[in-house]
Motif scaffolding. Structure first.
Motif, short mmCIF file in Angstrom:
data_model
loop_
_atom_site.label_atom_id
_atom_site.label_comp_id
_atom_site.label_asym_id
_atom_site.label_seq_id
_atom_site.Cartn_x
_atom_site.Cartn_y
_atom_site.Cartn_z
N HIS A 1 3.20 0.97 0.13
CA HIS A 1 2.08 1.22 1.11
C HIS A 1 1.02 2.61 1.13
O HIS A 1 0.10 2.66 1.07
CB HIS A 1 2.20 0.63 2.79
N LEU A 2 2.11 3.52 1.23
CA LEU A 2 1.58 4.97 1.14
C LEU A 2 0.91 5.20 -0.12
O LEU A 2 0.20 6.36 -0.24
CB LEU A 2 2.63 6.00 1.61
N ALA A 3 1.59 4.76 -1.16
CA ALA A 3 0.87 5.09 -2.36
C ALA A 3 -0.50 4.63 -2.72
O ALA A 3 -1.21 5.30 -3.69
CB ALA A 3 1.70 4.32 -3.78
N ASP A 4 -0.96 3.54 -1.85
CA ASP A 4 -2.32 2.98 -1.97
C ASP A 4 -3.21 3.87 -1.20
O ASP A 4 -4.46 3.61 -1.08
CB ASP A 4 -2.38 1.37 -1.39
N GLU A 5 -2.48 4.80 -0.32
CA GLU A 5 -3.56 5.66 0.36
C GLU A 5 -4.29 6.65 -0.52
O GLU A 5 -3.80 7.19 -1.60
CB GLU A 5 -2.73 6.48 1.33
N LYS A 6 -5.18 7.10 -0.05
CA LYS A 6 -6.17 8.40 -0.48
C LYS A 6 -5.31 9.72 -0.89
O LYS A 6 -4.17 9.98 -0.32
CB LYS A 6 -7.26 8.87 0.26
N ALA A 7 -5.60 10.27 -1.85
CA ALA A 7 -5.19 11.61 -2.10
C ALA A 7 -5.09 12.77 -0.83
O ALA A 7 -5.93 12.55 0.12
CB ALA A 7 -5.84 12.50 -3.19
N GLY A 8 -3.97 13.38 -0.64
CA GLY A 8 -3.87 14.09 0.57
C GLY A 8 -3.05 13.38 1.85
O GLY A 8 -3.26 14.06 2.87
N GLN A 9 -2.66 12.51 1.63
CA GLN A 9 -1.87 11.79 2.38
C GLN A 9 -0.71 12.78 3.05
O GLN A 9 0.29 13.12 2.28
CB GLN A 9 -1.15 10.55 1.96
N THR A 10 -0.48 12.77 4.41
CA THR A 10 0.58 13.43 4.75
C THR A 10 1.72 12.85 5.27
O THR A 10 2.92 13.37 5.45
CB THR A 10 0.04 14.61 5.81
N LEU A 11 1.40 11.52 5.52
CA LEU A 11 2.61 10.65 5.98
C LEU A 11 3.47 10.32 5.12
O LEU A 11 3.13 9.83 3.95
CB LEU A 11 2.10 9.28 6.70
N GLN A 12 4.84 10.34 5.00
CA GLN A 12 5.84 10.23 4.30
C GLN A 12 6.67 9.07 4.64
O GLN A 12 6.56 8.40 5.47
CB GLN A 12 6.94 11.22 4.36
N PRO A 13 7.18 8.33 3.44
CA PRO A 13 7.42 6.81 3.80
C PRO A 13 8.80 6.87 4.78
O PRO A 13 8.90 6.09 5.59
CB PRO A 13 8.29 6.51 2.38
N THR A 14 9.60 7.71 4.58
CA THR A 14 10.62 8.12 5.92
C THR A 14 10.22 8.28 7.23
O THR A 14 10.50 7.45 8.15
CB THR A 14 11.76 9.13 5.39
N ALA A 15 9.24 8.94 7.18
CA ALA A 15 8.46 9.07 8.62
C ALA A 15 7.84 7.80 8.96
O ALA A 15 7.96 7.63 10.22
CB ALA A 15 7.32 10.26 8.59
N LEU A 16 7.19 7.10 8.30
CA LEU A 16 6.64 5.89 8.47
C LEU A 16 7.69 4.67 9.07
O LEU A 16 7.64 4.04 10.00
CB LEU A 16 5.87 5.12 7.38
N VAL A 17 8.74 4.87 8.20
CA VAL A 17 9.85 3.81 8.59
C VAL A 17 10.55 4.42 10.14
O VAL A 17 10.79 3.40 10.91
CB VAL A 17 11.19 3.89 7.61
N HIS A 18 10.79 5.60 10.21
CA HIS A 18 11.39 6.11 11.60
C HIS A 18 10.39 5.90 12.66
O HIS A 18 10.82 5.22 13.70
CB HIS A 18 11.69 7.44 11.26
N GLU A 19 8.98 6.11 12.34
CA GLU A 19 7.95 5.66 13.54
C GLU A 19 8.21 4.04 13.79
O GLU A 19 8.16 3.80 15.05
CB GLU A 19 6.81 6.23 13.13
N ALA A 20 8.23 3.39 12.91
CA ALA A 20 8.12 1.90 13.06
C ALA A 20 9.43 1.75 13.88
O ALA A 20 9.35 0.93 14.87
CB ALA A 20 8.05 1.14 11.72
N TYR A 21 10.59 2.31 13.40
CA TYR A 21 11.83 1.79 14.27
C TYR A 21 11.77 2.35 15.76
O TYR A 21 12.31 1.67 16.41
CB TYR A 21 12.95 2.54 13.55
N LEU A 22 11.13 3.35 15.99
CA LEU A 22 11.09 4.02 17.14
C LEU A 22 10.40 2.93 17.91
O LEU A 22 10.52 2.62 19.25
CB LEU A 22 10.41 5.52 17.40
N ARG A 23 9.12 2.57 17.69
CA ARG A 23 8.27 1.66 18.22
C ARG A 23 9.06 0.03 18.44
O ARG A 23 8.87 -0.28 19.49
CB ARG A 23 7.04 1.26 17.55
N LEU A 24 9.85 0.15 17.63
CA LEU A 24 10.65 -1.26 17.69
C LEU A 24 11.86 -1.28 18.59
O LEU A 24 12.35 -2.39 19.27
CB LEU A 24 10.93 -1.85 16.29
#
Length: 184
Positions: free
Chosen positions: A28-51
């Motif tokens: 999903h993050l590979a489809d984002e525009k250049a300059g993306q600061t969100l990393q896959p690990t951070a995305l997974v951890h954020e999702a886990y915290l919400r869940l």
């Protein structure tokens, strides 16, 4: 939900699906525009915290149940991140300028605009909630069509029809075609 023999805690579930969620986040993050600061690990951890919330009191019926909820969390995080980047307060109206002449001037745009996709999925959920649920699981949680069908308790043939309809409906909605859409 009360704890029973077939339920799995959030802590146990994340250990089972972490690698799968990390791979999905990277896609999903590979489809984002250049300059993306969100990393896959951070995305997974954020999702886990919400869940997880109070991890001791949340249990999941199945891997599909968890992945469905993770899909919603990932979608929301990506949309929030995209909206934050677009906000004027954070310079969202500024255009990136190329500094080097030997690099291409026009970098490719992401395959899909996550905000437009979110808005279209929200509309689809109002008109066809069962189709939106399937699309969300396939797109955001990376489930296969047979797994999503089983998890949603629908036949693979129905899931296939819903998937074809959902893709066409979203394509029409995201391209700005306001003609009515018939399910035929």
């Amino acid at each position: 939900m009360s704890k029973n023999e077939t339920s799995i805690s959030s802590e146990q579930m994340i250990t089972l699906v972490y690698d799968e969620l990390r791979r999905l986040a990277a896609i999903h993050l590979a489809d984002e525009k250049a300059g993306q600061t969100l990393q896959p690990t951070a995305l997974v951890h954020e999702a886990y915290l919400r869940l997880s919330g109070d991890a001791e009191s949340i249990y999941w019926n199945s891997k599909g149940h968890f992945l469905g909820a993770a899909a919603i969390a990932i979608r929301r995080i990506l949309v929030e991140n995209a909206r934050r980047k677009l906000s004027l307060k954070r310079g969202g109206d500024r255009q990136r300028q190329q500094l080097y002449d030997d690099l291409p001037v026009n970098l490719p745009e992401p395959l899909e605009d996550i905000i437009a996709l979110d808005e279209a999925l929200t509309k689809l959920a109002i008109e066809h909630p069962e189709v939106a649920e399937l699309v969300q699981r396939l797109y955001f949680s990376g489930m296969t069509l047979p797994d999503a069908a089983e998890d949603l308790s629908i036949s693979p043939r129905t899931a296939s029809r819903h998937w074809a309809f959902g893709k066409a409906w979203l394509r029409r909605e995201m391209n700005g075609n306001s003609d009515s859409f018939e399910n035929s």
